[in-house]
Design an enzyme around this catalytic site. Structure first.
Site, PDB file in Angstrom:
ATOM      1  N   CYS B 150      -2.068   6.754   4.361  1.00 34.45           N
ATOM      2  CA  CYS B 150      -0.636   6.859   4.666  1.00 34.45           C
ATOM      3  C   CYS B 150       0.249   5.893   3.859  1.00 34.45           C
ATOM      4  CB  CYS B 150      -0.406   6.638   6.162  1.00 34.45           C
ATOM      5  SG  CYS B 150      -1.369   5.275   6.855  1.00 34.45           S
ATOM      6  N   HIS B 263       5.955   3.701   8.562  1.00 25.75           N
ATOM      7  CA  HIS B 263       5.346   2.555   7.873  1.00 25.75           C
ATOM      8  C   HIS B 263       6.338   2.028   6.840  1.00 25.75           C
ATOM      9  CE1 HIS B 263       1.656   3.407   9.771  1.00 25.75           C
ATOM     10  NE2 HIS B 263       0.878   3.678   8.746  1.00 25.75           N
TER      11      HIS B 263
END
Lengths: 352, 352
Positions: B150, B263
């Site tokens: 990710c 994130h």
């Protein structure tokens, strides 16, 4: 400037025998988070409450601060006669320091200033006692000593022994900074917004520019030159000044995280010499005020909640790099109100 | 493998006219956070629910997943006949991928695997469609394509145009990773612990090694070689593989923060050539799937809550360095479940 105390409690607790200092302290900005912590640290270190005068704005004057048996009544800054004190600990922001620090110094106080106002002045020492206490001698006697930025203090505590052994030449840092670094209103905003988000309400930013609950904000203090924030420039410039190395390259990114107390920094440091990892870990752990807390096998590493209320800088995730020569990565964490501010200031005072 | 749907609703919503793909998809691990997001993205992009079969462990079989008028009944992985599908999207962890991906590929499916199992295999392409779709041709036809980590995906999306223009040669990254990257139980643990701390109770870690509420944890995935975590090594190795540059130095520190989704990464990138800041900003903003959100004068920068649910990688705090040559610092943020996982996987599928 009134202290009400219980003499029987003092005798009972053995306190009177512990009084260590006869110096008189004035704490300017005593009602703020760092100011309160300065009072706590002074008392913990055996300074008699009789020798401490908490001071704040006229608005906060008369407010009562209690420490067990000691009960302080806050005085107004405008009424203070600095001639009555030996040491003035300032923690009321840049503007108050700009206006009153010289007055205090001229009245005979030694000023230890926690604001950023004097830190980059060429004739003012910027001190972390374990690292560069001797710098006080090297500067001329203005009687003003600057206390560094919170994140800077914890990083230079780890870098000093490494620099002495391997020769620092480049530094890349990203911070994870707690809301208490921005004061009471910032902490309340975090807690209030967190409750709102949990209850499905919309959190509205007040102190911070963005929602801080369940979020991270890549901006601390105002934006300044070169696209950096003032907080980032402080870390870059203050680290150079404290370590006394003007030619190292430093890049910092400062980020606010939804933590109450305890700043963490992810550090990538490049040195001139080869790194011996065992020696690096040993010199870090031997440095006063610094402890290595680092064992991957047992998932042992420091986080903000481990340091809140403590005095040490904790260092974890210490590692060299598989490909990049002379590099050490580490993670350090410290209580931003204590070693990052109040404790460091009182340590300077106690070593004078 | 049953889909119950309302044909009248489908006609009414104009859906039937929008059906774009005739390929048949099997989503392995459909009840997890990424699996659910894969279903969402497939449907958003016009794949008929009739062509999607959600699959999970025997324990989750029979579970019902609803999307407006579409209602999926989850099948058991053990019962799946991969010959019935064209594309198998795996998101059920390394062990499931290790056991079933080859079976699916041998049965004629093209496998897009979201686990880390195949990512560093020399004969498996690791793809971010905007960056290196052509790598699929360069690898032999094992019918397995790995979907990257990710944090890696969002960083290479920004680095690709910069590398093409200035030549990347060193990278230092620190991450601020949301709990949803660790699944439902991690998000619930954050929310539950947060309530407990607000109520003055002691939070006990279960999924995470340490308290995550009002804290940050400098460990994601297990510890591995050289004192790095597997997550850090993934970022370091996958970035090299996707950008096709084996000789760049990369150091990463991966940190879990008390955020739900989104994130963020603080990046320090050193290039071979001089950086023209204006050109750097322009090529980042022009790159498909990436948007610059960066104006210090108006406090405009991206945070995790800005990207949750969105498709783009947002880039902020783009700056050169006052002293260090050829360096660009930036901050990038992306929805870790979408571009960081599900969206990237479906984009690969749709370009095949």
């Amino acid at each position: 400037m009134e202290v009400v105390y219980d003499i029987f409690q003092m005798i009972h607790s053995g306190y009177i025998g512990k009084v260590m200092y006869n110096k008189k302290y004035v704490v300017v900005g005593a009602t703020g988070m760092v100011g309160r912590e300065i009072l706590t640290v002074l008392i913990e270190r055996g300074v008699s409450p009789l020798n401490i005068t908490p001071v704040a704005s006229t608005k906060s004057a008369g407010q009562i601060i209690e420490y067990g048996w000691a009960r302080f009544v806050v005085s107004a800054l405008a009424d203070v006669n600095f001639r009555e004190f030996d040491i003035a600990l300032f923690s009321a922001g840049k503007d108050v320091s700009a206006r009153y620090a010289h007055t205090a110094a001229e009245a005979g106080c030694t000023v230890i200033d926690n604001s950023s106002y004097f830190r980059e002045h060429d004739d003012i020492p910027l001190i972390v006692p374990e690292v560069n206490m001797e710098d006080i001698e090297r500067y001329n006697g203005k009687r003003i000593i600057a206390n560094p930025n919170c994140s800077t203090i914890q990083v230079v505590m780890v870098l000093k022994p490494l620099h002495d052994m391997f020769g620092l030449n480049e530094l890349v840092m990203s911070t994870y900074q707690a809301t208490s670094g921005a004061g009471y209103c910032a902490v309340s905003e975090l807690l209030e917004q967190t409750r709102m988000v949990l209850d499905g309400e919309t959190a509205r930013p007040k102190h911070f520019k963005m929602q801080i609950a369940f979020n991270v904000i890549p901006q601390i203090d105002d934006f300044s030159e070169y696209g950096y924030t003032k907080e980032e420039l402080k870390m870059m410039n203050e680290t150079r000044k404290i370590l006394g190395i003007s030619n190292i390259n430093i890049a910092a990114t400062c980020v606010r995280v939804p933590v109450i107390t305890g700043h963490a920094v992810s550090v990538f440091a490049r040195f001139t010499d080869d790194i011996d990892l065992g020696k690096a870990i040993a010199v870090i752990d031997e440095f006063p005020g610094v402890r290595v807390m680092d064992d991957n096998a047992t998932y042992t590493y420091a986080t903000p909640i481990d340091v809140a209320g403590g005095n040490n800088v904790l260092v974890s995730r210490i590692r060299t790099h598989p490909n990049i020569k002379n590099v050490l990565n580490f993670w350090c964490v410290s209580d931003n109100l204590r070693k990052g501010a109040a404790l460091n200031a009182v340590q300077i005072a106690s070593r004078l």
